[in-house]
Each structure stands twice: as structure tokens, then as C-alpha cells.
Design a protein around this motif. Structure first.
Motif, PDB file in Angstrom:
ATOM      1  N   ALA A 111     -27.718 -11.866 -53.505  1.00 36.48           N
ATOM      2  CA  ALA A 111     -28.506 -10.701 -53.907  1.00 36.48           C
ATOM      3  C   ALA A 111     -27.630  -9.513 -54.276  1.00 36.48           C
ATOM      4  N   LEU A 112     -26.407  -9.461 -53.747  1.00 38.13           N
ATOM      5  CA  LEU A 112     -25.522  -8.314 -53.973  1.00 38.13           C
ATOM      6  C   LEU A 112     -24.411  -8.592 -54.983  1.00 38.13           C
ATOM      7  N   SER A 113     -24.430  -9.772 -55.605  1.00 33.32           N
ATOM      8  CA  SER A 113     -23.290 -10.188 -56.427  1.00 33.32           C
ATOM      9  C   SER A 113     -23.396  -9.671 -57.856  1.00 33.32           C
ATOM     10  N   PHE A 114     -23.374  -8.345 -57.994  1.00 28.16           N
ATOM     11  CA  PHE A 114     -23.318  -7.697 -59.295  1.00 28.16           C
ATOM     12  C   PHE A 114     -21.871  -7.324 -59.614  1.00 28.16           C
ATOM     13  N   GLY A 115     -21.620  -7.039 -60.894  1.00 25.52           N
ATOM     14  CA  GLY A 115     -20.361  -6.398 -61.259  1.00 25.52           C
ATOM     15  C   GLY A 115     -19.205  -7.313 -61.531  1.00 25.52           C
ATOM     16  N   GLY A 116     -19.416  -8.590 -61.764  1.00 23.42           N
ATOM     17  CA  GLY A 116     -18.320  -9.476 -62.109  1.00 23.42           C
ATOM     18  C   GLY A 116     -17.612 -10.023 -60.888  1.00 23.42           C
ATOM     19  N   PRO A 117     -16.608 -10.882 -61.105  1.00 19.79           N
ATOM     20  CA  PRO A 117     -15.961 -11.576 -59.988  1.00 19.79           C
ATOM     21  C   PRO A 117     -15.288 -10.657 -58.988  1.00 19.79           C
ATOM     22  N   ALA A 118     -14.688  -9.557 -59.455  1.00 26.88           N
ATOM     23  CA  ALA A 118     -14.018  -8.664 -58.507  1.00 26.88           C
ATOM     24  C   ALA A 118     -15.017  -8.103 -57.501  1.00 26.88           C
ATOM     25  N   THR A 155     -26.367  -7.185 -65.868  1.00 25.43           N
ATOM     26  CA  THR A 155     -27.362  -6.436 -65.099  1.00 25.43           C
ATOM     27  C   THR A 155     -28.120  -7.296 -64.101  1.00 25.43           C
ATOM     28  N   THR A 156     -27.742  -8.551 -63.962  1.00 33.00           N
ATOM     29  CA  THR A 156     -28.389  -9.448 -63.011  1.00 33.00           C
ATOM     30  C   THR A 156     -27.346  -9.980 -62.036  1.00 33.00           C
ATOM     31  N   PRO A 157     -27.750 -10.407 -60.846  1.00 34.62           N
ATOM     32  CA  PRO A 157     -26.780 -10.947 -59.887  1.00 34.62           C
ATOM     33  C   PRO A 157     -26.250 -12.295 -60.346  1.00 34.62           C
ATOM     34  N   GLY A 158     -25.094 -12.666 -59.804  1.00 36.29           N
ATOM     35  CA  GLY A 158     -24.531 -13.972 -60.114  1.00 36.29           C
ATOM     36  C   GLY A 158     -23.366 -13.894 -61.073  1.00 36.29           C
ATOM     37  N   PRO A 159     -22.762 -15.037 -61.394  1.00 32.93           N
ATOM     38  CA  PRO A 159     -21.589 -15.067 -62.269  1.00 32.93           C
ATOM     39  C   PRO A 159     -21.912 -14.566 -63.675  1.00 32.93           C
ATOM     40  N   LEU A 160     -20.981 -13.856 -64.292  1.00 28.13           N
ATOM     41  CA  LEU A 160     -21.191 -13.378 -65.657  1.00 28.13           C
ATOM     42  C   LEU A 160     -21.272 -14.528 -66.657  1.00 28.13           C
ATOM     43  N   ILE A 161     -20.651 -15.649 -66.329  1.00 26.19           N
ATOM     44  CA  ILE A 161     -20.699 -16.797 -67.239  1.00 26.19           C
ATOM     45  C   ILE A 161     -22.115 -17.351 -67.344  1.00 26.19           C
ATOM     46  N   GLN A 162     -23.020 -16.844 -66.512  1.00 22.08           N
ATOM     47  CA  GLN A 162     -24.421 -17.247 -66.616  1.00 22.08           C
ATOM     48  C   GLN A 162     -24.997 -16.908 -67.991  1.00 22.08           C
ATOM     49  N   VAL A 163     -24.286 -16.101 -68.771  1.00 22.17           N
ATOM     50  CA  VAL A 163     -24.704 -15.784 -70.136  1.00 22.17           C
ATOM     51  C   VAL A 163     -24.859 -17.041 -70.986  1.00 22.17           C
ATOM     52  N   VAL A 164     -24.163 -18.115 -70.629  1.00 16.03           N
ATOM     53  CA  VAL A 164     -24.290 -19.352 -71.419  1.00 16.03           C
ATOM     54  C   VAL A 164     -25.716 -19.881 -71.375  1.00 16.03           C
ATOM     55  N   GLN A 165     -26.429 -19.562 -70.318  1.00 19.20           N
ATOM     56  CA  GLN A 165     -27.830 -19.969 -70.222  1.00 19.20           C
ATOM     57  C   GLN A 165     -28.638 -19.377 -71.368  1.00 19.20           C
ATOM     58  N   PHE A 166     -28.369 -18.124 -71.708  1.00 22.76           N
ATOM     59  CA  PHE A 166     -29.061 -17.452 -72.800  1.00 22.76           C
ATOM     60  C   PHE A 166     -28.727 -18.110 -74.142  1.00 22.76           C
ATOM     61  N   VAL A 167     -27.468 -18.523 -74.296  1.00 21.97           N
ATOM     62  CA  VAL A 167     -27.064 -19.224 -75.518  1.00 21.97           C
ATOM     63  C   VAL A 167     -27.866 -20.511 -75.676  1.00 21.97           C
ATOM     64  N   GLY A 168     -27.954 -21.298 -74.608  1.00 20.87           N
ATOM     65  CA  GLY A 168     -28.727 -22.531 -74.660  1.00 20.87           C
ATOM     66  C   GLY A 168     -30.201 -22.275 -74.904  1.00 20.87           C
ATOM     67  N   PHE A 169     -30.720 -21.220 -74.292  1.00 21.21           N
ATOM     68  CA  PHE A 169     -32.130 -20.872 -74.463  1.00 21.21           C
ATOM     69  C   PHE A 169     -32.445 -20.626 -75.932  1.00 21.21           C
TER      70      PHE A 169
END
Length: 472
Positions: free
Chosen positions: A36-43, A313-327
Motif C-alpha cells: 500500500a505504501l510502495s509509491f515513488g519507484g524502487p528507491a 501515481t499508483t503503488p507497485g513497481p514502475l515497470i507495471q506500465v507494461v500492463q498498459f501497453v498490453g491493454f
């Protein structure tokens, strides 16, 4: 003392006979908090894990946490996600790793899925269009910040600067694929460290600090649980199952639907991506943009920025953007399915093949972490990869800047090169103004990522609505 010790059934004895005593239910609650708190990239995500797992719960010590992080930095894939899997596995075997890794991804997946549905359903509405217009400008500032932040940490000698410059030239001028750049950089770093050349020592990481909780004072103690040791062929059972769950569906889709169908293309492409995703999401985005935008035409440059804005702007890994590409790819080429059904299924497929390999790498390699960590040549390879990533991210920032602020054209091509430049007369004044304000917020005011993105989205929406109404 807030150690999280309970002496419950979650405990497992280490070689010294001490039980770590962390109940599995408590661990699930902590991993849910991390998610729930994992915003802001890996760092930021790694900092959250460090605060909860090391400082607050005192489950593992500082040195063990950093060792695990170093191991994850060597692997392809999102290191923060892998670190969660590793720590979950270390505390509660395979189930602990699965729960920690799944919870880390799930909130971001659901959030981006919802935003993607809104995007295709209402993206032409002025308010929604304006929100993403503002996000694009803010993302540009955030990518520039990533170049500066990582560059300061990594480019500390002429060798690393030269590798970063070569990587930038390779992808900007020659369009060299990201995997090839990573492989060459790794080879140079490995050779340089093996030959004890100056400038190739060291590795990477986000640095949680040199002092802190001693391993002996943590719940896990100094030793390793029995399940964290190599066990020969028995150690291959779980990785074998994961490998089948990963590649089995990919092979089935390709055989049943054919290699040219969009689901097959997505499954194969993002499975390959999972093998080469060194350096974090920003670096990988250059590779994704090169293939998804320029080669396959799944989406447009501005849409790639919109997707990154969602991931930021959502929690989780930034690479989750690939989901949008597939969508978007499946939405525009749904075959016999409804576009919305195809898009949702593609989101699940892309997420599955992108993140499942992280479980494979951890469960297969974690027992050998100490050997990998002590390998000087491997550390040199990692340092060179990180330097190359700076060059790749710099290219990504330039690419974003050209497409956010201008229209672009190929000014010259030949000798294997293609140089794309902005059409200066096409400067978008509103986008430039928002990007400038975002730069000010990031570098001068030092506002957080979420604050910058939220402010830019509101400003972009207000501008678009007013401009559409003739107020500007």
C-alpha cells in the motif's frame, strides 16, 4: 520493543537453535502495508521495506538486508519486487515469498487496470485528456531527475562516464536494442574487474546505510534457516514449477493462436523483456518504447507517457506500465473478442509473464546469494550495467522531451544511424510551461513524486478545460 516476535508457528530454527518466531499472519499484514505504501519507484519502495522489516519489526539485520538487495540488483527484473520475494521467502519459505511478491504487485495491477478502462472509455473527454496532458509534463521532469540522481551515484570515474556516453550514443544514434547494450556493458565490466582495472570495482544498490540493526539482534539471527541453503536437485522443484507456469502458457498461446496474433506477440515480447530488465523501469521503458511504439505500433509516444504517469501515481513497481501497453495493444486488435475483454486478458497476460520470472530468479538463486555477492568480477559487471543504464535513461528523457514538447522528424539517416530532432516551430507552450513548473517542483522545491504528479494533473486538466471553453 516492537520486534514482531511472537514465538508462534511461523518460527523456524536457525543453525544456532534460535526460532525467529514471526507469525505468518503478521507477515502478511506487513507485506500488505508495504504494497500500500510502495509509491515513488524502487528507491522509495526499498526504503519502505527497510523501515518496516529492519527498523520497525526487526526481522532481519542491516547486513542481511543489504546482501539481499545486492543479490536482487544482479538479477533482471524490478529489484524492489524481488527483494520483497526474497525477504518473504527467507522468513516463511516458498509461501512467504509468493505472498510477499503477489501483494507487492496486486494493488498496482488493479489500479492501472481501472485507469486503463477509464482511459479508453473517456480519454477523449476534456477533463480526462487534461489530466494526462499534465501527467506527461510531470513525467518528463521525473525522468530528468532520475538521470541526475543515478548519475551522481554511479558516474564517479572516467570509465563509468565513458560507458554511459557509449550507451547513450548506441541507442540514440544507432537504435541498438537495450538487451545488447546491457550485455556489452556487463562484458566490459566483468573483464575490467577481472583484470583489476581502476574504475570497475564496486556494484550497485540504493544504500540503506552502513550502520543499523545487527544481524544477531534481529528475529532471524545471524544464521540461515535450513530452507535457505542449497539442497541439490530438491532446490529445483519449486523453480521448475514456476518455469512451467511461465513458459507453458506462452508456448500454448503461440501454438494455438499463431505467432502473429497480438496475444502471442505480447506473451513472447514481455517474456523476453523479463530476461533483460536490468536497471529499473526507466531504462527498460526505452526498450519498450522502441519496440511497442516504433516497431510494432501498439501505441503512440504520448500514450506511453500516459501509461508511465499511471504507474508513477499508483503503488507497485514502475515497470507495471507494461500492463498498459498490453491493454492498448489488445484493445486495438481484439480479434474475435470484445475489445474490453481482450484488453483485460492482455493486462493479466503481460503482468503474468513480466513478474512471474522474478519468483523464479529468487527461488532458484537466493541460496547461492553469498557466492554471488563475494564475486568481484560480478560486482564490476553490475557497476558497468548501472553506468550504461544512466545513458539509456538519458536517451529516454530526450525522447520524452522531444515528443512532449514538440513534433519530431528524422533529420538525417545513413550509415546505420537515424537522428530524430524536434521541429522547433511546433513547440507546445502549455506543455513547456507545465514541464518547467514540474522541474521547479522537483529540483528546487524538492516535492515528492506523488505531489508533483497530482499538481501537474490538476493543472493540465484546468488548462485543457479552460482552453476548450475558450477561456484561454
Amino acid at each position: 520493543m516492537g520486534t514482531g516476535l511472537s514465538g508462534g508457528r511461523g518460527g523456524e530454527a536457525d543453525p544456532g537453535g534460535r526460532a525467529h518466531g514471526v507469525a505468518f499472519g503478521e507477515a502478511v499484514r506487513v507485506w500488505a502495508r508495504v504494497a500500500a505504501l510502495s509509491f515513488g519507484g524502487p528507491a522509495g519502495q526499498i526504503a519502505v521495506m527497510h523501515r518496516l522489516v529492519v527498523e520497525e519489526k526487526r526481522w532481519v539485520g542491516e547486513r542481511r538486508f543489504l546482501h539481499a538487495l545486492n543479490f536482487c540488483m544482479v538479477l533482471p527484473g524490478p529489484e524492489a519486487h524481488q527483494l520483497a520475494i526474497y525477504l518473504g521467502w527467507l522468513m516463511h519459505r516458498t509461501l512467504g515469498g509468493v505472498v510477499a511478491g503477489a501483494l507487492f504487485v496486486l494493488p498496482g495491477f488493479l489500479a492501472i487496470l481501472g485507469l486503463s478502462l477509464v482511459y479508453v472509455a473517456f480519454g477523449d473527454v476534456a477533463l480526462v485528456e487534461g489530466l494526462f496532458f499534465g501527467l506527461r509534463a510531470a513525467v518528463l521532469a521525473i525522468v530528468v531527475q532520475a538521470v541526475v540522481r543515478i548519475g551522481r551515484r554511479v558516474l564517479r570515474n572516467p570509465a563509468m562516464i565513458a560507458i554511459a556516453g557509449a550507451a547513450f550514443a548506441a541507442i540514440f544514434l544507432f537504435g541498438v536494442p537495450f538487451p545488447a547494450i546491457i550485455l556489452v556493458a556487463a562484458g566490459v565490466g566483468f573483464a575490467g574487474a577481472s583484470l583489476v582495472w581502476a574504475g570497475f570495482a564496486g556494484g550497485g544498490g540504493h544504500g540503506a546505510g552502513k550502520e543499523g540493526l545487527a544481524d544477531a539482534q534481529s528475529a532471524l539471527g545471524e544464521g540461515l534457516p535450513a530452507h535457505a541453503r542449497p539442497r541439490g536437485l530438491r532446490s529445483l522443484r519449486v523453480p521448475g514449477v514456476i518455469l512451467g507456469l511461465w513458459l507453458g502458457p506462452v508456448a500454448g498461446i503461440v501454438v494455438v493462436l499463431g505467432p502473429d496474433q497480438v496475444f502471442a506477440q505480447l506473451a513472447v515480447f514481455f517474456s523476453q523483456l523479463a530476461l533483460v530488465t536490468f536497471g529499473g523501469a526507466y531504462a527498460v521503458l526505452a526498450y519498450v518504447a522502441q519496440a511497442a511504439v516504433e516497431t510494432r505500433g501498439w501505441l503512440q509516444p504520448g500514450e506511453m507517457l500516459d501509461g508511465l504517469g499511471m504507474a508513477e501515481t499508483t503503488p507497485g513497481p514502475l515497470i507495471q506500465v507494461v500492463q498498459f501497453v498490453g491493454f492498448l495493444a489488445a484493445f486495438r486488435d481484439p480479434g474475435a473478442l470484445s475489445p474490453y475483454v481482450a484488453a483485460v486478458l492482455a493486462s493479466v497476460l503481460v503482468t503474468w509473464v513480466t513478474f512471474l520470472p522474478s519468483f523464479l530468479w529468487i527461488f532458484l538463486g537466493a541460496p547461492y546469494m553469498e557466492r554471488l555477492r563475494a564475486n568481484a568480477a560480478l560486482s564490476g559487471a553490475l557497476a558497468a550495467i548501472t553506468a550504461a543504464v544512466v545513458g539509456v535513461i538519458a536517451n529516454l528523457g530526450l525522447w520524452f522531451g522531444v515528443h512532449v514538447l514538440f513534433r519530431a522528424q528524422v533529420a538525417w539517416s545513413g550509415w546505420g544511424m537515424a537522428v530524430e530532432v524536434p521541429i522547433l516551430s511546433s513547440l507546445n507552450g502549455a506543455a513547456a510551461g507545465l514541464a518547467g513548473l514540474a522541474m521547479l517542483a522537483v529540483f528546487v522545491l524538492r516535492l515528492g513524486v506523488v505531489s508533483v504528479l497530482a499538481g501537474a494533473a490538476v493543472a493540465g486538466a484546468a488548462w485543457t478545460v479552460l482552453a476548450g471553453a475558450g477561456g484561454l
